[in-house]
Design an enzyme around this catalytic site. Structure first.
Site, PDB file in Angstrom:
ATOM      1  CB  SER A 113      -2.157  14.993 -16.400  1.00  0.00           C
ATOM      2  OG  SER A 113      -1.768  14.533 -17.677  1.00  0.00           O
TER       3      SER A 113
ATOM      4  CD  GLU B  67       2.616  11.936  -6.856  1.00  0.00           C
ATOM      5  OE1 GLU B  67       2.649  10.908  -7.521  1.00  0.00           O
ATOM      6  OE2 GLU B  67       2.244  13.031  -7.323  1.00  0.00           O
TER       7      GLU B  67
ATOM      8  CG  HIS C  98       0.169  -8.020   6.465  1.00  0.00           C
ATOM      9  ND1 HIS C  98       1.426  -8.572   6.486  1.00  0.00           N
ATOM     10  CD2 HIS C  98      -0.387  -8.295   7.666  1.00  0.00           C
ATOM     11  CE1 HIS C  98       1.624  -9.178   7.653  1.00  0.00           C
ATOM     12  NE2 HIS C  98       0.537  -9.010   8.395  1.00  0.00           N
TER      13      HIS C  98
ATOM     14  CE  LYS D 250      -3.491  11.002 -13.327  1.00  0.00           C
ATOM     15  NZ  LYS D 250      -2.233  10.311 -13.238  1.00  0.00           N
TER      16      LYS D 250
END
Ligand code: ARG
Length: 461
Positions: free
Chosen positions: A278, A291, A157, A284
């Protein structure tokens, strides 16, 4: 009269839009190698069966090789005017050998030809994909070997459940990919079948030898039914389905790596060469590769649903709808090849932050099951032990302590059977080592598992 190869029965050429819509050369040019290979085998068979002269066959074969050379080197160009790869090759062959080119298509239809091309193509590609999968599995084994004793929280979970060996976690993916390999290998049985010689639908009036072409092309079997041979696209659906499952696994692994690389987890760090920055936020470092792998899974599922839907309701045998089988298949092959090729070095170059993993384990209550199990060994029923442990955990949370920080005195207030050996029992290393059941996370078991995995990698490919 129409100028088309099939123009004899027509009084006018198709309109421009129809021609554009009909043409598949923009994508089926990917079948060039297989189309030429299939034609060369077909010609050899025509000569062997006395359907064309030996000398003619030689000329045709030489011509086909020239066409291949000219197209791959860019000397000859493929044109939408000739619809597809099959007609383009024939037109180019005409330039090489003149009228004789017209004999190539004896006892053959584009229906069995295109199916043959795709069987040949997919067979090659599935072998290649299995090889790329092995590379990923090798990398997983190497990383696992280096992290047999690295302890990390295990989740259910997405809540901390029980500490585990990081090697155990990585090897879980090894087994998923092993099943993918098994599925792909099994699918080869159905890909490795020759449709060549089925003709347009019903076979041919010429005395052909289908077994001979199948052998020349390295096929294991021939389709026993000509109608099935030209209308079967199950092997592509099966490939897309296997690819979808494989991408699902890649996507789950990617998702985990994205989570692990976040500041909140700090479990892994990707090499700079696998990340991007970024345009606005200078601090970043984005995990674009996992992804994208996660994102590309969607388009592969799409291709599977697309082809299933295209085929649903098609009457036997060939229908032009089936031309729609190609782009999804090509795109899936390319997506898999690229995804697996990037996945292996990405895992290999990823830094595992073992200290952070261990810190996380130490802070949590994932050794609570071991406290309950300890009470059971002291004679308490598991249900009762579960309840007592729950109470101890609740108090510890309230007092901002972990279970190793609870004093023996406090423990004894819950059960007098708790002794000082509880502390050793609750150490993360002991918790992991205690799960020594078959397939469990104890380093002992994980070592066996790793050896099993490595022996499988050695045994095939
Ligand atoms: N380009 C076609 C395809 O990909 C080749 C087969 C054409 N057959 C036909 N009867 N029109 O499906």
């Amino acid at each position: 009269m129409s100028s088309k190869v099939w123009g004899g029965r027509f009084t006018a050429s198709p309109n421009q839009l129809v021609e554009e819509m009909n043409a598949s050369i923009s994508f089926d040019q990917a079948l060039l190698d297989e189309d030429i290979e299939g034609s060369i085998a077909h010609v050899a068979m025509l000569a062997r069966c006395g359907i064309v002269e030996e000398a003619e066959a030689e000329k045709l074969t030489e011509g086909l090789k020239k066409v291949h050379e000219k197209v791959t080197s860019g000397v000859a160009t493929l044109s939408a005017q000739y619809e597809d790869i099959h007609m383009n090759v024939e037109m180019l062959l005409h330039e090489e050998v003149g009228e004789l080119a017209g004999k190539l298509h004896t006892a053959r239809s584009r229906n069995d030809q295109v199916a043959t091309d795709m069987h040949l193509y997919l067979k090659k590609k599935v072998h290649n994909i299995i090889g790329l999968l092995k590379d990923v599995q090798h990398v997983l084994c190497d990383k696992a070997e280096a992290h047999l004793d690295t302890i990390v929280p295990g989740y259910t979970h997405l809540q901390r459940a029980q500490p585990i060996s990081f090697a155990h976690h990585l090897l879980a993916y090894f087994w998923m990919f092993q099943r993918d390999t098994g599925r792909l290998e099994d699918s080869l049985k159905r890909i490795d079948v020759s449709p060549l010689g089925a003709g347009a639908i019903a076979g041919t009036t010429f005395p052909i030898d289908r077994t001979f072409t199948a052998e020349l092309l390295g096929f294991d079997e021939v389709y026993p039914n000509s109608m099935d041979a030209v209308s079967d696209r199950d092997f592509i659906v099966e490939f897309l389905s296997n690819a979808s499952m494989l991408m699902m696994h890649i996507s789950r692994l990617s998702e985990e790596m994205i989570i692990w690389s976040s500041e909140e987890f700090k479990f892994v760090e990707f090499d700079d060469t696998f990340c991007t920055g970024s345009s606005m936020m200078p601090q970043k470092k984005n995990p674009d590769m996992p992804e994208l792998l996660r994102g590309k899974t969607g388009r592969v599922y799409g291709h599977l649903m697309g082809l299933l839907t295209t085929l649903k309701g098609l009457p036997l045998t060939y229908n032009k709808d089936m031309q729609e089988d190609k782009e999804g298949m090509f795109d899936t092959v390319e997506t898999l090849e690229k995804s697996l090729s990037v996945l292996a070095p990405m895992i290999e170059s990823m830094t595992v932050r073992s200290e952070h993993m261990y810190e996380s384990v130490k802070q949590d209550y994932s050794n609570a099951t071991d406290l309950a199990d300890y009470l059971v060994t002291k004679g308490m029923a598991f249900r009762k032990a579960h309840e007592v442990t729950g109470k101890i955990v609740l108090t510890a949370i309230q007092e901002k302590k972990n279970l190793l920080e609870v004093s023996l005195e406090e423990y004894k207030s819950y059960s007098s059977s708790i002794e000082a050996d509880i502390y050793n029992c609750l150490r993360p290393e002991s918790v992991v080592a205690a799960r020594d059941s078959l397939g469990g996370t104890a380093p002992n078991q994980v070592k066996k598992q790793l050896n099993h995995a490595k022996s499988l990698l050695k045994s095939n490919y």
